[in-house]
Scaffold this active site. Structure first.
Site, PDB file in Angstrom:
ATOM      1  N   GLY A 168     -58.161 -56.943 -36.351  1.00 17.08           N
ATOM      2  CA  GLY A 168     -58.537 -55.843 -37.249  1.00 17.08           C
ATOM      3  C   GLY A 168     -58.665 -56.300 -38.690  1.00 17.08           C
ATOM      4  O   GLY A 168     -58.473 -57.471 -39.017  1.00 17.08           O
ATOM      5  N   GLY A 185     -55.353 -57.636 -40.090  1.00 16.94           N
ATOM      6  CA  GLY A 185     -55.100 -58.906 -39.408  1.00 16.94           C
ATOM      7  C   GLY A 185     -55.924 -60.038 -39.992  1.00 16.94           C
ATOM      8  O   GLY A 185     -55.421 -61.148 -40.213  1.00 16.94           O
ATOM      9  N   ARG A 229     -52.154 -34.378 -37.234  1.00 17.93           N
ATOM     10  CA  ARG A 229     -51.111 -35.401 -37.436  1.00 17.93           C
ATOM     11  C   ARG A 229     -50.199 -35.513 -36.210  1.00 17.93           C
ATOM     12  O   ARG A 229     -49.784 -36.608 -35.823  1.00 17.93           O
ATOM     13  CB  ARG A 229     -50.304 -35.056 -38.693  1.00 17.93           C
ATOM     14  N   HIS A 267     -43.543 -43.987 -45.923  1.00  8.17           N
ATOM     15  CA  HIS A 267     -44.803 -44.561 -46.416  1.00  8.17           C
ATOM     16  C   HIS A 267     -45.890 -43.507 -46.216  1.00  8.17           C
ATOM     17  O   HIS A 267     -46.578 -43.469 -45.214  1.00  8.17           O
ATOM     18  CB  HIS A 267     -45.164 -45.844 -45.669  1.00  8.17           C
TER      19      HIS A 267
END
Length: 328
Positions: free
Chosen positions: A14, A17, A100, A189
């Site tokens: 990705g 990555g 979510r 986060h």
């Protein structure tokens, strides 16, 4: 030369990555004297596996002296076998019209599987960093799915928020980023995180006193740091991959090699201090030494801070409730 260590990375082909692997292989994460074996995981989809092969070809073509070996796989048990470090980068992004709660459940399944695989095959001292969002709750799920590994081995990445906050404060106060000490970010986060510079100093001067602007703190600083990811997507059309990879390198390097007494922020399982229920993975200030992190204790929490810390805790509690039935 030291013996090679095994570094597992998920979502290896990705965007994050791609920004991460070359820096790990060059020694930026674990030091210029530490050979690494990369164990790279991607989803069992032909396109992703092909992309992973391409990334591995490029890693070969860099001829990194510290890259002692590489494997690419779609099997978590292969990727995590004897892993000393595991960076869980891959997660399912939120798609159009996705709630979510749906996102939490989809990722819940991924991180239950990865936690179980780590539990079964990773080194008992494996250091796990969850980067894939929602990072704190994904880390909590992985931790709960790995009962034979110490809970303290599981961390979530708050370092991107920390680094974002550092630069905003440096620019506001007219000081160098490297001179700032004792900044922290509390909580999740997410946009609810609370970046706290009440204790921060630069060259011995307290930055809260120097900035002395409560309105800026509440109305400019906190929203800017909290919504920075969205602002980057809007500007770039893609999410913040290079800065996320950089934060992951910072987090792991500090955990492995130490912070020399400097505070950094890590999402770690709470011990009940600061009014955070035990076990919740929550961003707190830590120092690192000899491969262990230690939370900074005894900081005074004022009324504004308590309110912000409780707000981000509430979000974490809601996320935890949404996936509770998956962990039974």
């Amino acid at each position: 030369m030291k013996q090679p260590v095994r570094v597992a990375v998920t979502g290896a082909a990705g965007q994050i990555g791609y920004s991460l692997l070359f820096r790990i292989a060059s020694g930026e994460m674990l030091g210029k004297d530490q050979p690494v074996i990369l164990q790279l995981l991607e989803i069992p989809v032909e396109k992703a596996q092909q992309a992973l092969k391409g990334v591995m070809m490029e890693l070969d073509d860099c001829a990194f002296p510290l890259l002692a070996g590489m494997i690419g796989t779609d099997d978590p048990k292969v990727a995590f076998k004897d892993a000393d470090y595991a960076l869980l980068v891959g997660s399912r992004p939120r798609g159009p019209g996705m709630e979510r709660a749906d996102l939490l459940k989809v990722n819940g399944e991924i991180f239950i599987g990865q936690g179980q695989a780590l539990n079964e095959v990773a080194s008992r001292d494996v250091k796990v960093l969850v980067v894939g969002n929602p990072a704190n709750t994904n880390a909590y799920i992985a931790m709960k799915s790995a009962p034979d590994l110490p809970a303290k081995n599981f961390t979530a990445m708050l370092r991107l928020d920390h680094n974002r906050a550092l630069t905003q404060i440096a620019q506001k106060a007219g000081v160098a980023v490297a001179d700032i000490e004792k900044l922290t970010v509390w909580g999740n986060h997410s946009p609810t995180m609370y970046a706290d510079y009440r204790f921060a100093t630069a060259n011995g001067e307290n930055l809260k006193d120097k900035i002395n602007d409560a309105e800026w703190n509440k109305d400019v600083f906190l929203p800017t740091v909290g919504k920075r990811g969205a602002a980057i997507i809007e500007a770039r059309g893609l999410s913040s991959a290079a800065s996320a990879a950089n934060a992951a390198i910072d987090h792991m390097r500090d955990w492995a090699l130490g912070t020399n007494g400097k505070w950094v922020t890590m999402g770690i399982p709470s011990d009940g201090s600061y009014g955070i229920p035990e076990g919740v993975i929550y961003g707190v200030p830590v120092t690192c030494e000899n491969g262990e992190y230690k939370r900074v204790e005894g900081l005074e929490i004022d009324e504004f801070s308590r309110e912000r810390m409780d707000k981000t805790l509430q979000e974490l509690e809601e996320e935890r409730a949404a996936i509770a039935d998956m962990l039974k």
